[in-house]
Write a protein that holds these residues in place. Structure first.
Motif: not given
Ligand code: F6P
Length: 328
Positions: A132, A177, A230, A258, A261
């Motif tokens: 993660t 986060g 966040e 995102h 990510r």
């Molecule tokens: O756990 C990883 C994360 O990117 C967090 O930082 C964030 O709060 C969450 O997932 C967002 O989730 P989703 O992709 O379901 O919007």
């Protein structure tokens, strides 16, 4: 007499929860390490949901060629609500037995560990890998994806700084986060933020933000980067409104979202994913179950899932305090 270790002939691998850069590298490591040990690999699609619906594919050494450097996860991922229901959990375990899965490797965060713990209790040996971008898993010093996410955020903010500086503006940047500030603290430290706002330390908005901007202006600083996790108790909009109202400085919001990510994993994430993936396969071969592969003092080891779920991870408040002191 020592208990006989059941031979592992076939393993399943799945990724679950939010994806993280390096998950593909972990899939590659698990696949190659298994095949090197004469073990077949089934890639379970869409996390635990694929176990429930029997959605899987066999993985060969060639299937994972070129995967090390790719972001995301080739197996897809999901947050599977059905795993909260004992009936679906039993179905997932039955499918594992039916498919001849002697061990399952699950890559993800807390929710993934809980799913794996339940399947272990239903007789499916499970080993977890921590993946993660939040680095909020208490039992390990590191979770796969964190380093890449930090670097992605940093390069975006370095660009932001150019334009903020040119316009003598203040930039309020939200980083991910979830409920934790590890990403925000690492990113804020790396970009030399004027203020870093995290959920773990409410701080004092007046002295930590407003005074920093006022004093900065007096001392010749014409732009400011404010990093907001966040999970912080004020939204970026609230932070921005207050800055404008109390300092009059032209202030803009950027929510990285995102973007953080995605992308090709950093060298560190590729190495960590490889170390953890190999360790997970070795743990299954050694007859272990219900374990999490963790990093502690740069050593890879495994601990019980239950123990892992009960640890507490604290933010490096000393670093946060030092960043505050250096913001002059
Ligand atoms: O756990 C990883 C994360 O990117 C967090 O930082 C964030 O709060 C969450 O997932 C967002 O989730 P989703 O992709 O379901 O919007």
């Amino acid at each position: 007499m020592a208990e006989e270790i059941r031979p592992i002939r076939r393993i399943g691998i799945l990724t679950s929860g939010g994806d993280a850069p390096g998950m593909n590298a972990a899939i590659r490591a698990v696949t190659r390490m298994s095949i090197a040990n004469g073990i077949e690999v089934l890639g379970i699609m869409h996390g635990f949901a694929g176990l429930i619906s029997n959605d899987f594919r066999t993985l060969s050494a060639r299937d994972v060629d070129g995967l090390l450097m790719k972001g995301g996860t080739m197996l897809y991922t999901a947050r599977c609500q059905e795993m909260h229901d004992p009936e679906f959990r039993q179905r997932a375990a039955d499918n594992c037995h039916f498919l001849g899965i002697d061990g399952l490797i699950c890559c993800g965060g807390d929710g993934t560990f809980r799913g794996a713990r339940e399947l272990s209790r239903l007789g499916v040996p499970c080993i977890c890998i921590t993946g993660t971008i939040d680095n909020d898993i208490s039992c390990t010093d590191y979770t796969i994806g964190f380093d890449t996410a930090c670097n992605t955020a940093i390069s975006a903010i370095d660009r932001l700084r150019d334009t903020m500086q040119s316009h003598a503006r203040c930039s309020v940047v939200e980083v991910m986060g979830r409920h934790a500030g590890h990403l925000a603290l690492a990113v804020g430290t790396s970009v030399g933020a004027a203020s870093i706002l995290v959920p773990e330390d409410a701080g004092n908005f007046e002295t930590d933000v407003i005074e920093k901007i006022r004093m900065g202006r007096i001392n010749g600083r014409n732009h400011h980067i404010i990093i907001v996790a966040e999970g912080y108790h004020m939204s970026c909009q609230e932070v921005t409104d207050r800055i404008i109202a109390e300092t009059g400085v032209d202030t803009r919001i950027t929510i990285l979202g995102h973007v953080q990510r995605g992308g090709s994993p950093s060298s560190y994430d590729r190495v960590m994913a490889t170390r953890m993936g190999c360790a997970a396969v070795e743990a299954l071969i050694d007859g272990k179950s219900q374990r999490i592969i963790v990093l502690r003092d740069n050593q890879i080891m495994d601990i019980d899932i239950e123990e892992g779920l009960n640890c507490e991870k604290s933010l490096d408040l000393e670093l946060l305090e030092n960043c505050r002191k250096m913001s002059i």
